[in-house]
Design an enzyme around this catalytic site. Sequence first.
Site, short mmCIF file in Angstrom:
data_model
loop_
_atom_site.label_atom_id
_atom_site.label_comp_id
_atom_site.label_asym_id
_atom_site.label_seq_id
_atom_site.Cartn_x
_atom_site.Cartn_y
_atom_site.Cartn_z
N ASP A 12 124.32 39.53 -11.41
CA ASP A 12 123.70 38.22 -11.88
C ASP A 12 124.75 37.13 -11.60
O ASP A 12 124.79 36.21 -12.35
CB ASP A 12 123.54 38.45 -13.48
CG ASP A 12 122.62 39.42 -13.75
OD1 ASP A 12 121.69 39.89 -13.11
OD2 ASP A 12 122.99 40.11 -14.67
N HIS A 40 116.65 39.10 -9.13
CA HIS A 40 117.06 37.76 -8.69
C HIS A 40 116.05 36.81 -9.31
O HIS A 40 114.95 36.86 -9.11
CB HIS A 40 117.02 37.62 -7.26
CG HIS A 40 117.93 38.40 -6.43
ND1 HIS A 40 119.28 38.63 -6.84
CD2 HIS A 40 117.62 39.43 -5.47
CE1 HIS A 40 119.67 39.35 -5.88
NE2 HIS A 40 118.72 39.88 -5.16
#
Length: 425
Positions: A12, A40
């Site tokens: 992340d 994503h």
Amino acid sequence: MVRAIVGANWGDEGKGKITDMLGQESDVIVRFQGGSNAGHTIINDYGKFALHLLPSGVFYSHTTSIIGNGVALNIPYLIQEINSIVDRGVPKPRILVSDRAQIMMPYHILFDQYEEERLKGRAFGSTKSGIAPFYSDKYAKIGFQVSELFDEETLKDKVERTCEYKNILLEHLYHKPQIDANELYETLLSYRDMIEPYVCDTAAFLQEAIAEGRNILLEGQLGTLKDPDFGIYPMVTSSSTLAAYGAIGAGIPPYEIKDIIAVVKAYSSAVGAGEFVSEIFGEEADELRRRGGDGGEFGATTGRPRRMGWFDAVATRYGCRMQGATEVALTVLDVLGYLDELPVCVGYEIDGKVTKQFPTTVRLAKAKPVYEKLPGWKTEIRGITEYEKLPANCRNYIEFIEKEIGVPITMISNGPGRHEIIRRK
Ligand code: GDP
């Protein structure tokens, strides 16, 4: 030229944005490991997207997107993801799927859930996308390769053998319904029809692309600290998150990877359980979580609130080193503009001794963070496009981090959008 974009932390870090941005200069973008277990987030002219299995290059009409042999291929999920972007006006991307990729089976997802149920409080915090059972089967040599879908006799025989074995576990370990071999066989035939238009020898395709001097981007998922070998084992993922694995999971010579961009977040965040030395709690953490990322730090796949912490220079230097990072993209720096001062974890205290070396998990569990505090810049930095225009304290923070991690920070992301980037060479 082959370039890799990988995470230096817990995932992340904003790899999606950097990949999307650099995708413009790329001819081919390759996913080489993992599956649909992490996401994503990409914001571009078509809108905001959360991709899980597709490479982040799918928004450009000039790129070829490859699902490499190292990926856990969930076929219906892939098709659904392609449809979901096409339905929102994105031109149909050119996608190739490796004939050596292995297939995420419906029972992998079930076994993932059953195992978490069985472990109860001792669970690994799996995203329950079937990743661990998938890779276990791959290395136990009972996985299904895409190529095997195209030989009905072999397929049928293998389905029967596999069901025999899986049904013993279902009955005696998990006390769950059995798998019907005929039904599974039919499901796999439907998978075959779905995936057929995309299947090819992607390693051969890449070899040719390299020979022609094309720009190839390897897109990593998660980050160093989730790598099964070098991460916080056992709270890791089941396939390697390192750039080096890009060579294997895509099928290219390791020496072709010339540039390795480690994406590093300007603070720390993690999803799932596991050691996290610079973690913060309470109101301090809530505030950072609310302000973090793009509209809050919540997992792109699971929606779970992310655990928050201050920048960890020990973990990040190690994270960059194990990636073999040649440059760093520092992301979500804009979020930190509210702070009076910014603690940076510069060492771990373990058994009364301070170290800058990232230890194995058993010792990591004993580590306490040693902080150095830097002054905040107390302004909005979004919209700034030149490094010199950043406030002095902000540059100071960047340069401090750069010195600690020992890799040049060449890109600074100061907003979620594709163009919100400061290049620094
Ligand atoms: P990935 O898995 O590494 O691609 O990371 P994610 O996409 O899961 O998480 C990154 C989050 O931060 C997403 O919501 C992005 O839109 C957002 N993001 C990325 N770069 C920046 C940035 O520079 N500033 C802000 N505010 N958000 C960013």
